[in-house]
Each structure stands twice: as structure tokens, then as C-alpha cells.
Design an enzyme around this catalytic site. Structure first.
Site, mmCIF file in Angstrom:
data_model
loop_
_atom_site.group_PDB
_atom_site.id
_atom_site.type_symbol
_atom_site.label_atom_id
_atom_site.label_comp_id
_atom_site.label_asym_id
_atom_site.label_seq_id
_atom_site.Cartn_x
_atom_site.Cartn_y
_atom_site.Cartn_z
ATOM 1 N N ASN A 206 4.049 0.344 -2.630
ATOM 2 C CA ASN A 206 2.864 0.205 -1.792
ATOM 3 C C ASN A 206 3.296 0.205 -0.339
ATOM 4 O O ASN A 206 4.444 -0.095 -0.037
ATOM 5 C CB ASN A 206 2.179 -1.142 -2.069
ATOM 6 C CG ASN A 206 1.236 -1.083 -3.237
ATOM 7 O OD1 ASN A 206 1.010 -0.040 -3.839
ATOM 8 N ND2 ASN A 206 0.686 -2.224 -3.567
ATOM 9 N N ARG A 207 2.359 0.463 0.532
ATOM 10 C CA ARG A 207 2.648 0.334 1.957
ATOM 11 C C ARG A 207 2.725 -1.139 2.328
ATOM 12 O O ARG A 207 1.791 -1.886 2.084
ATOM 13 C CB ARG A 207 1.493 0.899 2.774
ATOM 14 C CG ARG A 207 1.396 2.370 2.795
ATOM 15 C CD ARG A 207 0.210 2.714 3.709
ATOM 16 N NE ARG A 207 -0.284 4.041 3.446
ATOM 17 C CZ ARG A 207 0.236 5.140 3.977
ATOM 18 N NH1 ARG A 207 1.264 5.064 4.792
ATOM 19 N NH2 ARG A 207 -0.267 6.315 3.692
#
Ligand code: C5P
Length: 223
Positions: A30-31
Site C-alpha cells: 500500500n502507499r
């Protein structure tokens, strides 16, 4: 010396992304820069808490005054958090990958010319926030999660608070035009119960500012 109102309190903070390997060179993630979680860990430590920071891979300096446990995957993160219990406070700021490859390959996967990936089965990762919120006698007194939303932020976050079984949710707007991802600023709505009248809208500020406001709110809670 600065006052240490959280002296004697144990805190666990998760931060950063998790990396879920597909093969030795590729992963699902994920970011997350880890900026917000690291700032919270440092701020709680400055207030006197004994802090264990469980962090996925980030490119940030190690925060001062915390015990840092480095992990890669969601399952490693859950194990590290469980291992750090008991605690009074747990703040789950990590952006945990929702899925992992069911069978990560031991060797680098090769393109076979067919234009499609033959078989990449994904499994759901454990929800660390929900697991710790339901951990019975070892549940920390104050369990805090984040809700990164792109619309109807407070409403979605309130539902998430109930679903996850945590005490507080810090809701933030991560719509692309807000610049929250990787940026230094954050805009928080703190949700502490089911009543939207008690929502606390904090001014847009730096992630260190958010960390300090959260720490102050936690100090109030235990006072
Ligand atoms: O469900 P969602 O990912 O939006 O929930 C966000 C909150 O749940 C964050 O506090 C995040 O750290 C936590 N979380 C977790 N483990 C997961 C997924 C999310 O602890 N597997």
C-alpha cells in the site's frame, strides 16, 4: 525537562506499509510513507510513554526514544504487535496490505509470452487492528485506528470504528487532490463514539502537529 504525563504507560504504534512478496523481487504493498505513525511514536515517547514502534519498510530516520521492531509482512506485523503486549495504548497507523500471495514463488517468476499471469491467488491478510481490539484480557485500554477515506470521511470512519471494535478512529481524507499521501500535512476528524455531534475536526496541519494533538488527547483521556 519536559513534563512526562505518560510515564508508566506502555504504547504500541504500527507504521509504514507492509510488503507482501509475490516472488523474491516483487511484492504487493500500500502507499504509506510512515510519516504519521513515526511522528506519533516519537510524540508519545516524548510524553514519557514506553513506546514500541512496529514498522514496515520506510525510508525515514528511526524516531528518538522508541523501541523499533522492523517487519515486512502483515503477519510479521501482527506477531510483533502481539509480542509487545500488554500495553495501555495501541495506535495502528500502518497501511497494511489487504492481500498477500497465497504461494509466493521461491524463484523469480518469468513472463511466459501468453500476455496474462497464469495464476496469482491472493489471500486476505489478518486485520491487526480488529484482532487486537478483540484480544480480550490483553486488549490495550485505548485502541486507536485510522480510516483513510476518499469520500464521506467521517461517516465511513464511524462505521469502521464499530466494525473494527476500536475506541477511537482518526479519519483522514486521502483523495488524490489532498496531497496527504507522502505529504507532510494531514487533516483529521477524531471519532470517539457513535454520536456525530462529538466529532472533533482538527485544523489541517503537519503530521507532527497531528501527532502532538493526538498525544495531548491521550494524556487527557488518562488524566
Ligand atoms: O480497513 P482499513 O484498512 O481501512 O482500516 C484502517 C485501519 O485498520 C488502520 O488503523 C490500519 O492500520 C488498520 N489495519 C490493520 N490491519 C489490516 C488492515 C488495516 O491493522 N490488515
Amino acid at each position: 525537562d519536559a513534563p512526562k504525563p505518560l510515564l508508566g504507560k506502555k504504547a504500541i504504534v504500527t507504521s509504514g506499509p507492509t510488503f507482501e512478496p509475490i516472488d523474491p523481487v516483487r511484492f504487493i504493498a500500500n502507499r504509506s510513507s510512515g510519516k504519521q505513525g513515526h511522528a506519533i511514536a516519537e510524540s508519545l515517547a516524548q510524553a514519557g510513554a514506553d513506546v514500541t514502534l512496529v514498522s514496515g519498510p520506510v525510508s525515514l530516520p528511526d524516531p528518538a526514544g522508541v523501541t523499533l521492531v522492523r517487519v515486512e509482512t502483515a503477519r510479521e506485523m501482527l506477531a510483533a504487535v502481539t509480542n509487545a503486549l500488554p500495553a495501555d495504548i495501541a495506535v495502528f497507523a500502518a497501511a497494511v496490505a489487504d492481500w498477500r500471495a497465497a504461494d509466493a514463488a521461491d524463484q523469480k517468476m518469468k513472463k511466459d509470452g501468453s500476455g496474462v499471469i497464469a495464476d496469482l491467488k491472493l489471500l486476505e491478510n489478518p486485520d491487526i487492528l480488529a484482532t487486537i481490539s478483540a484480544s480480550g484480557p490483553t486488549r490495550p485500554a485505548l485502541v486507536i485506528g485510522f480510516a483513510a477515506e476518499t469520500q464521506n470521511v467521517a461517516e465511513h470512519a464511524r462505521a469502521k470504528r464499530t466494525r473494527k471494535g476500536c475506541d477511537w478512529i482518526l479519519a483522514n481524507d486521502v483523495a488524490p487532490d489532498t496531497g496527504t499521501f507522502g505529504g507532510d500535512q494531514n487533516e483529521i476528524c477524531l471519532i470517539t463514539d457513535d454520536d456525530e455531534k462529538t466529532d472533533e475536526r482538527w485544523p489541517r496541519q503537519s503530521k507532527t502537529g497531528v501527532a502532538r494533538m493526538l498525544t495531548a488527547r491521550i494524556i487527557d483521556h488518562f488524566a
